[in-house]
Motif scaffolding. Sequence first.
Motif, mmCIF file in Angstrom:
data_model
loop_
_atom_site.group_PDB
_atom_site.id
_atom_site.type_symbol
_atom_site.label_atom_id
_atom_site.label_comp_id
_atom_site.label_asym_id
_atom_site.label_seq_id
_atom_site.Cartn_x
_atom_site.Cartn_y
_atom_site.Cartn_z
ATOM 1 N N HIS A 190 36.341 34.001 29.678
ATOM 2 C CA HIS A 190 37.056 35.282 29.768
ATOM 3 C C HIS A 190 36.740 36.020 31.058
ATOM 4 C CE1 HIS A 190 39.088 38.839 28.159
ATOM 5 N NE2 HIS A 190 38.065 39.556 28.574
ATOM 6 N N GLU A 191 35.490 35.961 31.501
ATOM 7 C CA GLU A 191 35.133 36.673 32.734
ATOM 8 C C GLU A 191 35.854 36.106 33.959
ATOM 9 O OE1 GLU A 191 31.390 34.183 31.587
ATOM 10 O OE2 GLU A 191 32.948 35.372 30.573
ATOM 11 N N HIS A 192 36.219 34.815 33.918
ATOM 12 C CA HIS A 192 36.984 34.241 35.015
ATOM 13 C C HIS A 192 38.412 34.786 35.030
ATOM 14 C CE1 HIS A 192 33.847 30.993 34.361
ATOM 15 N NE2 HIS A 192 33.662 31.363 35.616
#
Length: 346
Positions: free
Chosen positions: A6-8
Amino acid sequence: MTTVAHEHVLAAARRIDGFALRTPVLEISPGLFFKLELLQHSGSFKVRGAFNRILSAGELPAGGVIAASGGNHGLAVAYAARKLGVRAEIFVPEVTSPVKVAGLEALGAHITQTGAIYAEAAEAAAKRAAETGALTVHAYDQPEVIAGQGTTGLEVVEQTGGVDTVVVAVGGGGFAAGVTLGTESTADRAGRPGTADMSGTEGSAGMPGAPGPVGSPGSAAGVSGAGPRIVAVEPERIPTLRAALQAGRPVPVEVSGVGADALGATKIGGLAFEILSGPRVESVLVTDAAIVAARRALWQRHRIAAEPAGAAAYAALLSGVYTPSPGERVAVIVCGSNTDPATLAV
């Protein structure tokens, strides 16, 4: 473990801000939303992943960028390359629609049309990339591409205020995988699950039914965080995800039918399979007749001009292979518009 998270997707959203459009969402009836990715630059969601891949690469080689595509990804890469001032070389199979080939020409791409299916065009593109050193922008199985496509999921959550279910088409799986990651950390609206027609009989719109859903078995590598259900919709004649879920690994499938130019991967991507093997994902299949009927309905009822692949997600609802429960909030992603308008009334 998966190499995309998700952080990507959040990083991709920052990176492509100003390059990709924030496409609109329409609530066409209470709790039913259309995310209109067909209004994106180049006519599909694909431009998100293309920009994220190219912008992540740093200094580009003299050979520019290269991609193999059924058409939409090539259009996206060509659009991004023109905006960034780099050379684009695009390989497409012989089944690519004339509308998409004309679009590639208009964007100034160097086009090679070869092979009967996407996989053969991809093999030719890989050989060419080895010769020129060009940056390969994969249609669906690169971390940067998946993260870029996932920004669609971020927008769905923000624009709808949260949904129970997102319905999305699957070809090679990069888009559905990205949307799964992009919606991962939203509040889980559990307790109002939809129901699926397992019988293969007539659907709610009177169209031919298709095989019902297969729930993903889940794995450590898959997505397990809170978030909406992902209904992953494939043409029953190109069941890349369904076949992989049944085999426990990506396996080749035959490619045919109305969605072949845009959903014509012969095998689900390895990264996408890891993500789509999570417990939030359900695989459903739709018939070609259901896709054609959904495309017609989008035009006749809403004046939305979608290509067949762009109508595949809506076909799952209209045909009854996925039936939302009362009060369930559902977002359907209409993902592509690269079509001949003359065929909309067919």
